[in-house]
Design an enzyme around this catalytic site. Structure first.
Site, PDB file in Angstrom:
ATOM      1  N   ASP A  28     -14.271  40.596  52.607  1.00 40.96           N
ATOM      2  CA  ASP A  28     -13.750  39.299  52.142  1.00 40.96           C
ATOM      3  C   ASP A  28     -14.606  38.130  52.624  1.00 40.96           C
ATOM      4  O   ASP A  28     -14.730  37.125  51.932  1.00 40.96           O
ATOM      5  CB  ASP A  28     -12.266  39.103  52.484  1.00 40.96           C
ATOM      6  CG  ASP A  28     -11.919  39.352  53.926  1.00 40.96           C
ATOM      7  OD1 ASP A  28     -12.832  39.619  54.726  1.00 40.96           O
ATOM      8  OD2 ASP A  28     -10.721  39.281  54.264  1.00 40.96           O
TER       9      ASP A  28
HETATM   10  C1  LAN Z   1     -10.173  40.127  62.418  1.00 41.18           C
HETATM   11  C2  LAN Z   1     -10.630  38.772  62.091  1.00 41.18           C
HETATM   12  C3  LAN Z   1     -11.038  38.562  60.671  1.00 41.18           C
HETATM   13  C4  LAN Z   1     -10.246  39.433  59.721  1.00 41.18           C
HETATM   14  C5  LAN Z   1     -10.272  38.976  58.249  1.00 41.18           C
HETATM   15  C6  LAN Z   1     -11.683  38.765  57.718  1.00 41.18           C
HETATM   16  C7  LAN Z   1      -9.551  37.647  58.119  1.00 41.18           C
HETATM   17  C8  LAN Z   1      -9.534  40.017  57.419  1.00 41.18           C
HETATM   18  O1  LAN Z   1      -9.395  39.589  56.097  1.00 41.18           O
HETATM   19  C9  LAN Z   1     -10.126  41.385  57.593  1.00 41.18           C
HETATM   20  C10 LAN Z   1      -9.978  41.840  59.042  1.00 41.18           C
HETATM   21  C11 LAN Z   1     -10.649  40.883  60.041  1.00 41.18           C
HETATM   22  C12 LAN Z   1     -12.127  41.137  60.008  1.00 41.18           C
HETATM   23  C13 LAN Z   1     -10.194  41.147  61.468  1.00 41.18           C
HETATM   24  C14 LAN Z   1      -9.863  42.524  61.881  1.00 41.18           C
HETATM   25  C15 LAN Z   1      -9.228  42.701  63.267  1.00 41.18           C
HETATM   26  C16 LAN Z   1      -9.808  41.741  64.280  1.00 41.18           C
HETATM   27  C17 LAN Z   1     -11.291  41.993  64.384  1.00 41.18           C
HETATM   28  C18 LAN Z   1      -9.538  40.323  63.766  1.00 41.18           C
HETATM   29  C19 LAN Z   1      -8.074  40.033  63.559  1.00 41.18           C
HETATM   30  C20 LAN Z   1      -9.983  39.482  64.940  1.00 41.18           C
HETATM   31  C21 LAN Z   1      -9.570  40.293  66.183  1.00 41.18           C
HETATM   32  C22 LAN Z   1      -9.204  41.718  65.699  1.00 41.18           C
HETATM   33  C23 LAN Z   1      -9.680  42.782  66.713  1.00 41.18           C
HETATM   34  C24 LAN Z   1      -9.304  44.162  66.244  1.00 41.18           C
HETATM   35  C25 LAN Z   1      -9.101  42.446  68.084  1.00 41.18           C
HETATM   36  C26 LAN Z   1      -9.353  43.453  69.143  1.00 41.18           C
HETATM   37  C27 LAN Z   1      -8.246  44.423  69.184  1.00 41.18           C
HETATM   38  C28 LAN Z   1      -8.367  45.718  68.869  1.00 41.18           C
HETATM   39  C29 LAN Z   1      -7.192  46.449  68.395  1.00 41.18           C
HETATM   40  C30 LAN Z   1      -9.666  46.431  68.974  1.00 41.18           C
END
Ligand code: LAN
Length: 669
Positions: free
Chosen positions: A396
């Protein structure tokens, strides 16, 4: 608990300000960074900063005095009245985060006599002591020498030696899960523990219900505080744990050595390919300790340590570790799209040019060397969530980066070449899954059954990167925008591929629609966010606004409009997986998503509801063009909430711009 993130106490004007769009964009212009992007809070989870503090403790790098006292203040502010810490800022107390934050406070010099520390400890005691922390807490405590690795189910590095085709091969895991398991398997495989020191020795006595030396660690593996659990472990997970235990006891030393070398090599590749940022904050902390364990004084380890502060940011609630190194590309794309939609890019020409420059400078231009060895998909042409240095493109982010580049292209001083835009199109095409949808970072690599091996206890849906509504919709939007603007340069083959991809995406989106007409979101809260994506994806796939899927979605949203004219959904929706109204009524971000949906569904038919929503937004805009900070807007893995600082700005602006374009007056009289 309610955390005051800052803005909530600002006065809410009762009358709309003149020209809300100009005000809103002027405000954004006033806080645009020198690099052309926007950099704001990306705060919420309460299990990240402890990791940062633990790395400093383990590696013997003391925190600076100012930083230390700022962290203590930030942590204290996040504490609930009952002494606990939530999984995230607004959530109920978890043993997991209470233990991690208590330990972090103590390592920063807070004494046991401190009232905050005492209340946290009382909460921990009432939940059975730190022995009952979920697995990720057990790993951290084991690293700190406050838990025995015997108290953790095995995380064998030998998983990386399995043949790639094996159903359990870690390359099949969702990348965020994979890299955490990778780093932990290194530390587990070596049974790495920080040397004991006076504060750790004291913590051993503070944290547990029994004397540390008397704890039966093996019996602790499945001892997890019931309130922290999001789900019960599956039978398959239990069986795998038994199997791993057998294998672990018989593991040949030479094989272990080989596996550790392979894992270390993968960790290093992850670090180098992300400019030492690492994909996320959890593996960043574990990877840094793994490198410290392997080669404390190498240049590489120093680079890993030096990159840590890239996760630190002065948030509205204080200094803390962010959920990513930033959300700059994501935010900048939406500002760009909203600005273009408002027709004011000429008026804000410098802002538009600069935003474009950021988007231009942060596209990933190449695939990584030996990417297949390290299980990386291609990345050429993609956009990451934060910046190019981070290096992991996402479907995205690539789609919105592309849409933003196309939207602001006419205002650019040095436009991005067509070849690079086509690279983005090709990468989006590559990522399409068999089911017609798109996942987050990678093409799907395992069946959904693998979710049964989720060992995190606290997070849902972390094992497999599967097709989802947001990613599928965004990608369809990106492909459709590219076809409209660049279609004449696609060539026959690509035109055919793009048409087919969109055609295959449409039924997948339809298949996700719930019986009440909504879509459940995965990364924003929740049904309001998902429904916006569902509807826009279908419309961009060529579905008519009169299609029942669209009218049912609009009916769903109409029924959720609050008395105050806004839409407000509680984060509880994500956890319970059904719509829960926000206790405080309309929320600006959700109101914007609902408006974006209804305006595109049918501005005439929903005129009255749209006007009320528009009034809600314009009346809540602050005199400086900002909007007040309200509840959480983002989520991951069902249970953990996030604050996307700029959602309160560009989504209202985008919605107002679209409404205005469709003949809705933003001001009355
Ligand atoms: C994010 C941030 C961005 C987000 C979007 C692009 C908004 C979404 O549309 C796809 C998934 C994604 C990339 C995403 C996935 C999970 C993340 C990376 C996070 C929410 C930011 C932090 C989170 C991450 C997994 C936190 C660490 C925790 C774990 C369970 C490893």
């Amino acid at each position: 608990m309610s955390i005051d993130l800052g803005g909530a106490l600002e006065p809410t004007p009762h009358a709309a300000q003149p020209d809300p769009l100009r005000r809103g964009f002027s405000y954004l212009q006033s806080i645009q960074s020198a690099n052309g992007g926007w950099h704001g809070d990306y705060d919420g989870p309460l299990f990240l900063l402890p990791g940062y503090i633990f790395v400093h403790h383990v590696t013997g790098r003391p925190l600076g005095e100012t930083e230390r006292s700022e962290f203590i203040t930030t942590l204290r502010r996040a504490q609930n009245d009952d002494g606990s810490f939530g999984l995230h800022l607004e959530g109920k107390g978890y043993l997991f985060t209470t233990v991690l934050n208590y330990v972090a406070l103590r390592l920063m010099g807070v004494p046991t006599t401190d009232p905050h520390a005492q209340r946290a400890l009382a909460f921990i005691g009432a939940r059975g002591g730190a022995a009952a922390v979920p697995s990720w807490g057990k790993y951290w405590l084991a690293v700190l020498n406050l838990y025995s690795w015997e108290g953790c189910h095995p995380v064998p590095p030998e998983l990386w030696l399995l043949p790639r085709a094996a159903p359990l091969h870690p390359s099949r895991f969702w990348c965020h899960c994979r890299v955490v398991v990778l780093a932990v398997s290194y530390l587990y495989g070596r049974r790495f523990q920080a040397p004991l020191d006076p504060v750790l020795t004291a913590l051993r006595q503070e944290l547990f219900a029994e004397p540390f030396e008397a704890i039966d660690w093996r019996a602790m593996r499945d001892y997890v505080c019931a309130d922290d659990r999001y789900f019960e472990p599956s039978r398959m997970l239990k069986a795998v744990n038994v199997l791993l235990d057998h294998v672990e006891r018989r593991m040949p030393v030479a094989l272990r050595r080989r596996a550790l070398n392979v894992v270390l090599d993968h960790i290093k590749h992850e670090q180098i390919s992300t400019s030492f940022i690492d994909i996320g904050p959890v593996n960043k902390a574990f990877d840094t300790i793994a490198l410290w364990a392997a080669e404390s004084h190498s240049e590489h380890t120093r680079s890993a340590l030096d990159a840590l502060p890239q996760y630190i940011f002065d948030c509205e609630r204080g200094k803390t570790m962010q959920s990513y190194n930033s959300s700059e590309l994501w935010d900048t794309s939406f500002v760009a799209i909203a600005l273009a939609e408002s027709g004011r890019a000429r008026e804000f020409e410098t802002m538009a040019e600069e935003a474009y420059r950021f988007i231009n400078e942060n596209q990933v231009l190449d695939d990584f060397d030996e990417r297949e060895i390290y299980y990386r998909d291609p990345s050429k042409g993609g956009w990451p969530f934060s910046n190019r240095a981070h290096g992991w493109p996402i479907a995205d982010c690539t789609a919105f980066g592309l849409i933003a580049a196309l939207a602001l292209g006419p205002y650019a001083k040095s436009p991005i070449g067509t070849a690079r835009l086509l690279d983005a199109v090709d990468l989006l095409l590559f990522w399409q899954n068999e089911d017609g949808g798109w996942g987050t970072y990678e093409k799907q690599r395992a069946g959904r059954w693998l979710e049964a091996l989720n060992a995190s206890e606290i997070f849902g849906d972390i094992m497999v990167d599967v097709s989802q509504v947001e990613l599928t919709s965004a990608t369809i939007q990106g492909l459709a925008a590219a076809r409209a603007r660049l279609g004449d340069r696609f060539g026959l083959m690509r035109t055919h591929k793009v048409d087919t991809a969109i055609t295959r995406g449409e039924p997948f989106l339809r298949s996700l629609q719930c019986s009440d007409g909504s879509w459940e979101g995965n990364w924003g809260i929740c049904f309001t966010y998902g429904t916006w994506f569902g509807v826009w994806g279908l419309l961009d796939a060529g579905v008519k606004p009169s299609d029942p899927a669209i009218t049912r979605a609009a009916d769903f949203l109409r029924a959720k409009q609050c008395e105050d004219g806004g839409w407000g959904e509680s984060y509880e929706s994500c956890i319970r997986r059904e719509y829960v109204q926000h206790p405080q009524g309309g929320q600006v971000a959700m109101t914007a998503w609902a408006l974006l949906t209804l305006v595109r569904a049918s501005p005439e038919q929903h005129r009255e509801a749209i006007e009320r929503g528009v009034r809600f937004l314009t009346q809540r805009q602050l005199a400086n063009g900002d909007w007040p900070q309200q509840g959480m807007t983002g989520v991951f893995n069902r249970t953990c909430m996030l604050n996307y600082r700029f959602y309160r700005n560009y989504f209202p602006l985008w919605a107002l711009a679209l409404a205005e374009k469709n003949g809705i007056a933003l001001q009355r009289g």
